[in-house]
Design a protein around this motif. Structure first.
Motif, short mmCIF file in Angstrom:
data_model
loop_
_atom_site.label_atom_id
_atom_site.label_comp_id
_atom_site.label_asym_id
_atom_site.label_seq_id
_atom_site.Cartn_x
_atom_site.Cartn_y
_atom_site.Cartn_z
N ASP A 83 0.86 -1.17 0.00
CA ASP A 83 0.00 0.00 0.00
C ASP A 83 0.90 1.22 0.00
N MET A 84 0.82 2.05 -1.06
CA MET A 84 1.73 3.20 -1.11
C MET A 84 1.11 4.38 -1.85
N LYS A 85 1.68 5.56 -1.60
CA LYS A 85 1.32 6.78 -2.30
C LYS A 85 2.58 7.34 -2.93
N VAL A 86 2.49 7.68 -4.21
CA VAL A 86 3.64 8.22 -4.92
C VAL A 86 3.28 9.60 -5.47
N GLN A 87 4.32 10.40 -5.68
CA GLN A 87 4.17 11.72 -6.28
C GLN A 87 4.47 11.60 -7.76
N ASP A 88 3.49 11.90 -8.61
CA ASP A 88 3.66 11.85 -10.05
C ASP A 88 3.40 13.25 -10.59
N ALA A 89 4.46 13.93 -11.02
CA ALA A 89 4.38 15.34 -11.42
C ALA A 89 3.87 16.13 -10.22
N ASN A 90 2.69 16.71 -10.31
CA ASN A 90 2.12 17.47 -9.18
C ASN A 90 0.95 16.76 -8.54
N GLU A 91 0.83 15.48 -8.79
CA GLU A 91 -0.33 14.73 -8.34
C GLU A 91 0.09 13.57 -7.45
N GLU A 92 -0.67 13.36 -6.37
CA GLU A 92 -0.45 12.22 -5.50
C GLU A 92 -1.29 11.05 -6.00
N VAL A 93 -0.64 9.89 -6.17
CA VAL A 93 -1.32 8.71 -6.69
C VAL A 93 -1.24 7.60 -5.65
N ALA A 94 -2.40 7.05 -5.27
CA ALA A 94 -2.45 5.93 -4.33
C ALA A 94 -2.40 4.62 -5.11
N MET A 95 -1.61 3.69 -4.61
CA MET A 95 -1.47 2.39 -5.28
C MET A 95 -1.57 1.28 -4.26
N LYS A 96 -2.29 0.23 -4.61
CA LYS A 96 -2.38 -0.96 -3.77
C LYS A 96 -2.08 -2.16 -4.64
N LEU A 97 -1.30 -3.07 -4.10
CA LEU A 97 -0.91 -4.25 -4.84
C LEU A 97 -1.01 -5.45 -3.91
N LYS A 98 -1.66 -6.49 -4.39
CA LYS A 98 -1.77 -7.74 -3.65
C LYS A 98 -1.13 -8.83 -4.50
N VAL A 99 -0.11 -9.47 -3.95
CA VAL A 99 0.61 -10.52 -4.67
C VAL A 99 0.45 -11.82 -3.90
N SER A 100 -0.07 -12.84 -4.57
CA SER A 100 -0.17 -14.17 -3.97
C SER A 100 0.81 -15.08 -4.70
N MET A 101 1.53 -15.87 -3.93
CA MET A 101 2.55 -16.72 -4.52
C MET A 101 2.48 -18.11 -3.91
N LYS A 102 2.59 -19.10 -4.76
CA LYS A 102 2.64 -20.47 -4.29
C LYS A 102 3.82 -21.14 -4.99
N VAL A 103 4.73 -21.69 -4.21
CA VAL A 103 5.90 -22.39 -4.74
C VAL A 103 5.80 -23.84 -4.27
N THR A 104 5.82 -24.76 -5.23
CA THR A 104 5.76 -26.17 -4.88
C THR A 104 6.91 -26.91 -5.53
N ALA A 105 7.40 -27.91 -4.85
CA ALA A 105 8.48 -28.74 -5.38
C ALA A 105 7.91 -29.74 -6.38
N ARG A 106 8.62 -29.96 -7.45
CA ARG A 106 8.19 -30.94 -8.44
C ARG A 106 8.93 -32.24 -8.17
N ASP A 107 8.19 -33.31 -8.22
CA ASP A 107 8.81 -34.64 -8.01
C ASP A 107 9.49 -35.11 -9.26
#
Length: 107
Positions: A83-107
């Motif tokens: 969850d973050m806010k960045v400054q882009d030129a003269n505008e504040e932009v809110a950004m949210k990112l949800k990352v799901s990850m699943k790592v499984t071993a292969r037999d």
């Protein structure tokens, strides 16, 4: 608890604190709960120019790692919320990112 660098892809790397808690253990392996946290993303990012552009941000994540003693690699299932806010030129932009990850071993 440990400090680590999370590679979110490309140049986007984050210094985070990861908390580990053993949920269960038996003769075949262990189940470990993970919790990631970054309370101030501005100072945790390893990206050039991040401190100037990023106004605020947090990262938190939870997951489970299953370690089998008869395998080299554990399985991992986790979700990270950014969850973050960045400054882009003269505008504040809110950004949210949800990352799901699943790592499984292969037999």
């Amino acid at each position: 608890k440990t400090k680590t660098e999370l590679d979110m892809g490309g140049e986007f790397k984050v210094n985070a604190t990861v908390h580990y808690r053993v949920k269960s253990i038996d003769s075949k392996g262990a189940v470990i709960a993970l919790r990631h946290e970054v309370s101030d993303l501005r100072h945790a990012l390893n990206v050039e120019g991040a401190e100037e552009a990023l106004m605020s941000g947090t990262l938190e994540g939870n997951g489970t790692m299953n370690v089998r003693f008869d395998r080299v690699m554990p399985t991992l299932d986790q979700t990270v919320l950014l969850d973050m806010k960045v400054q882009d030129a003269n505008e504040e932009v809110a950004m949210k990112l949800k990352v799901s990850m699943k790592v499984t071993a292969r037999d």
